[in-house]
Structure formats: C-alpha cells, structure tokens
Design a protein around this motif. Structure first.
Motif: not given
Ligand SMILES: [Zn+2]
Length: 138
Positions: A82-110
């Motif tokens: 459950v480590e990976k899904p748990r991390k993804q969930l916490s990141l999604a929660r963070k991205a949603w909470a900061n959606r008005k001030t911050t834009r999240y994206f994944t690096c194409k390299g890594c």
C-alpha cells in the motif's frame, strides 16, 4: 468496585501478553469488514456480509495471534503493497488543496513530481533529481 476493575485490567493486560494487538493490516481489515457489512444491507448484495464476517474474523485472529513473527511478516508485506497508492493519494490530496496556487506535473526524464507556482507565465523548469529541462506554462 475499584478492586474489581483493577483486577479486570490486570487480567486483560495478562491476556494481551505475547500478542501484538491491532496493527495496520488488522485495522484495515476491520474498516473493510465494517464497510462491507454496511454495503451488504443493499438488497442483492447480502453475500458481502459473509465476506465482511471473514475479514472481521481474520482481523480479530491477527490481533490476538501469539505468532507475532508471522503477523509481522504479513503486516510488512501489506505495508509494502500500500506504500505507492498511499503516496499517490497523499500527493493528489496536496495537489487538490493547493490547486489555486501551485501547478503539479511529473518530470519527463525521471517521473519525479514537480511543482511550479501558478500565474507566473511560461517557466523554464530544471528537475532537481535528473536535471532534465522543460518549459511549463504556469
Ligand atoms: Zn527528473
């Protein structure tokens, strides 16, 4: 009365000797069991009450098991799963909470998750992990 409660407390403490009690997996099974029990009220889904019963019984068995080593192994495997899904969930929660001030994206390299402040125009972003450069509209 106080003596009785004290003796009861000692008895319970003695009973839990050598047992681990509820760990992450047991707690998870408890929640799953209770949710399934509630869902099984829906007509046609009453089979789920058996699955719920099995989940709850297994959670209880795990909590009161004296084979602590085996239960620890099961719990560690569960935590790894459950480590990976748990991390993804916490990141999604963070991205949603900061959606008005911050834009999240994944690096194409890594694949590292990066963030830029919103409303700053087109930004040149260098990944701190792999140094891949990319331009980002913020
Ligand atoms: Zn990168």
């Amino acid at each position: 009365m106080k003596g009785f409660l004290e003796r009861l407390q000692w008895k319970l403490a003695g009973m839990m000797q050598g047992r681990r009690g509820a760990d992450t997996l047991s707690s998870f099974l408890m929640v799953v069991g209770i949710v399934l029990l509630l869902v099984s009220i829906v007509p046609g889904l009453d089979v789920l009450s058996w699955v719920a019963l099995i989940a709850l019984a297994y959670a209880l068995f795990r909590s009161y098991s004296k084979n602590v080593a085996a239960r620890d192994r099961e719990n560690a495997a569960f935590e790894r799963a459950v480590e990976k899904p748990r991390k993804q969930l916490s990141l999604a929660r963070k991205a949603w909470a900061n959606r008005k001030t911050t834009r999240y994206f994944t690096c194409k390299g890594c694949g590292q998750v990066l963030s830029v402040p919103r409303g700053k125009g087109t930004l040149r972003v260098v990944c701190p992990k792999c140094k891949t450069e990319s331009t980002m509209k913020s």
